[in-house]
Each structure stands twice: as C-alpha cells, then as structure tokens.
Scaffold this motif. Sequence first.
Motif, PDB file in Angstrom:
ATOM      1  N   UNK A  86      14.664   1.537  -3.635  1.00  9.52           N
ATOM      2  CA  UNK A  86      15.412   0.571  -4.433  1.00  9.52           C
ATOM      3  C   UNK A  86      16.762   0.248  -3.788  1.00  9.52           C
ATOM      4  N   UNK A  87      17.327  -0.869  -4.175  1.00 14.52           N
ATOM      5  CA  UNK A  87      18.625  -1.305  -3.652  1.00 14.52           C
ATOM      6  C   UNK A  87      19.754  -0.829  -4.577  1.00 14.52           C
ATOM      7  N   UNK A  88      20.777  -0.248  -3.978  1.00  7.39           N
ATOM      8  CA  UNK A  88      21.964   0.178  -4.715  1.00  7.39           C
ATOM      9  C   UNK A  88      23.215  -0.224  -3.932  1.00  7.39           C
ATOM     10  N   UNK A  89      24.193  -0.794  -4.634  1.00  8.87           N
ATOM     11  CA  UNK A  89      25.434  -1.251  -4.026  1.00  8.87           C
ATOM     12  C   UNK A  89      26.632  -0.696  -4.792  1.00  8.87           C
ATOM     13  N   UNK A  90      27.755  -0.604  -4.108  1.00 10.48           N
ATOM     14  CA  UNK A  90      29.019  -0.221  -4.734  1.00 10.48           C
ATOM     15  C   UNK A  90      29.737  -1.483  -5.185  1.00 10.48           C
ATOM     16  N   UNK A  91      30.237  -1.484  -6.408  1.00 10.81           N
ATOM     17  CA  UNK A  91      30.972  -2.637  -6.898  1.00 10.81           C
ATOM     18  C   UNK A  91      31.455  -2.421  -8.315  1.00 10.81           C
ATOM     19  N   UNK A  92      32.384  -3.256  -8.748  1.00 10.45           N
ATOM     20  CA  UNK A  92      32.984  -3.157 -10.072  1.00 10.45           C
ATOM     21  C   UNK A  92      32.364  -4.164 -11.026  1.00 10.45           C
ATOM     22  N   UNK A  93      32.099  -3.717 -12.234  1.00  7.20           N
ATOM     23  CA  UNK A  93      31.581  -4.605 -13.259  1.00  7.20           C
ATOM     24  C   UNK A  93      32.610  -5.665 -13.654  1.00  7.20           C
ATOM     25  N   UNK A  94      33.869  -5.409 -13.350  1.00  2.00           N
ATOM     26  CA  UNK A  94      34.927  -6.360 -13.680  1.00  2.00           C
ATOM     27  C   UNK A  94      35.102  -7.442 -12.615  1.00  2.00           C
ATOM     28  N   UNK A  95      34.561  -7.214 -11.428  1.00  5.34           N
ATOM     29  CA  UNK A  95      34.576  -8.207 -10.353  1.00  5.34           C
ATOM     30  C   UNK A  95      33.241  -8.112  -9.622  1.00  5.34           C
ATOM     31  N   UNK A  96      32.209  -8.585 -10.248  1.00  6.74           N
ATOM     32  CA  UNK A  96      30.864  -8.414  -9.712  1.00  6.74           C
ATOM     33  C   UNK A  96      30.677  -9.231  -8.436  1.00  6.74           C
ATOM     34  N   UNK A 125      32.844 -11.349 -20.165  1.00  7.81           N
ATOM     35  CA  UNK A 125      32.916 -12.669 -19.529  1.00  7.81           C
ATOM     36  C   UNK A 125      32.282 -12.634 -18.141  1.00  7.81           C
ATOM     37  N   UNK A 126      32.477 -11.547 -17.418  1.00  3.84           N
ATOM     38  CA  UNK A 126      31.892 -11.421 -16.082  1.00  3.84           C
ATOM     39  C   UNK A 126      30.369 -11.298 -16.178  1.00  3.84           C
ATOM     40  N   UNK A 127      29.886 -10.563 -17.150  1.00  3.24           N
ATOM     41  CA  UNK A 127      28.443 -10.463 -17.353  1.00  3.24           C
ATOM     42  C   UNK A 127      27.847 -11.826 -17.714  1.00  3.24           C
ATOM     43  N   UNK A 128      28.544 -12.570 -18.544  1.00  2.00           N
ATOM     44  CA  UNK A 128      28.094 -13.915 -18.909  1.00  2.00           C
ATOM     45  C   UNK A 128      28.037 -14.813 -17.675  1.00  2.00           C
TER      46      UNK A 128
END
Length: 209
Positions: A86-96, A125-128
């Motif tokens: 599977x693919x996994x990345x590092x990142x913030x949910x606040x700045x996807x 808002x970022x998820x939207x």
Amino acid sequence: MNDIQGSYTIAAADYHAILKDYHRADPFETGALDYFAAVVPEGPVGDLGCGTGRITAYLAGLGLDVFGLDLTPGMIEVARREYPELRFDVGSLFELPLKDGELAGALAWYSLVHTPREELPTAFAELFRVLRPGGVLVHGFKTGEGNRPLTKAYGHDIDLQVYMYSVPDIADLLTTAGFVEVATLTRTPLPAEKDAGQAALIVRKPATP
C-alpha cells in the motif's frame, strides 16, 4: 502541551502491536467502516491521519483504492513496513498535499482527537476541498466534554491532549464546512474508555454547488 509527532514517534511500533487488530474486536469500527465503504463513490480514498495503516489495510481488503497519510514519519515508517503493498505518505491534514477534488472518499478516523475545537473548522474545510462533488467523508471521534491529558500510553511516556466533542457540535461544524449528513453511528463508553463514548459521522460533499 500536545506533542503529536514526538509522542507518536516514540510509541509507533508498540502502538501498532497493540492496535493492529483492534477493529476485529469492535463491531462499532467495522460497522462504520463497512458503511463508509458501501456508500463511497468509486475512486481514490485517503485515510488521512492513518497512523500505522491498520484502517488503510482494512479498507484495501474491502476493495477500495486507498492510501494513507500521516503527520508522523515514525508512524508512516511502520505502516510501510507492515503493509508494503500500500501507499503511505507523510503530510498534515491541515495542509493536504492533494489537489482540489482529488478524492472520492476520505477518512479522518480519530485523526483529530488531539485537535482543539478552534482548529477543527480549518481541518474540515481542507477535507471538503480535496473531495470531489459527491465524495464521502467519515469522521471518527470521542464523544463527551472537554479534554484530558494523556501522559502514558502504549507503554511510553507521551505528551498529548485528548479532546472530546458532542455529536451535534461536530455535525454543526461539518455542515458549516459545506457537508451534508449521510449517517451517524454512536456507542456508549466501554469500561476502559474513561467515560468517552465513540461516534462516526458520515457526510457527503454535495454533488452540485
């Protein structure tokens, strides 16, 4: 204080060892995730705040085109080791690191449990933003009031705050972000859960503006 990256870097391996099969023992989790999998449109799905990837792997087993993303490199390292297919990345949910409308579905499965209320609108808002019209989000969280410190867990000393919210409050925030309700699942606390119940809100980005 709330040292999310530091705490989960320390605890990542033991976190996975303890929780990797948790969903098999909790029908609340599998019920919410199976419902999400049944209603999400075909297309890429982001497990955003995936931890060590146990939910990502479960959804992949249901046939979803899913990848995981997490703030903590140590958690992603474990996920890549445990689920190399599977693919996994590092990142913030606040700045996807995703384009507008890129996803058919998204999970914030307890991803925001350490997030104070004033920061939730930014996350929603970022998820939207990253969901396509008609895309579906499932948000899992602890129900209750206030917050409590979490200083020891998974066999380690850590530094976290755990936030609890009412279902109507989270529903209002998601509605304000633009989502419409699909389904809500809740359960009362188990004896080990320190009076925090559990909730999963499944919402949809409207198909038309």
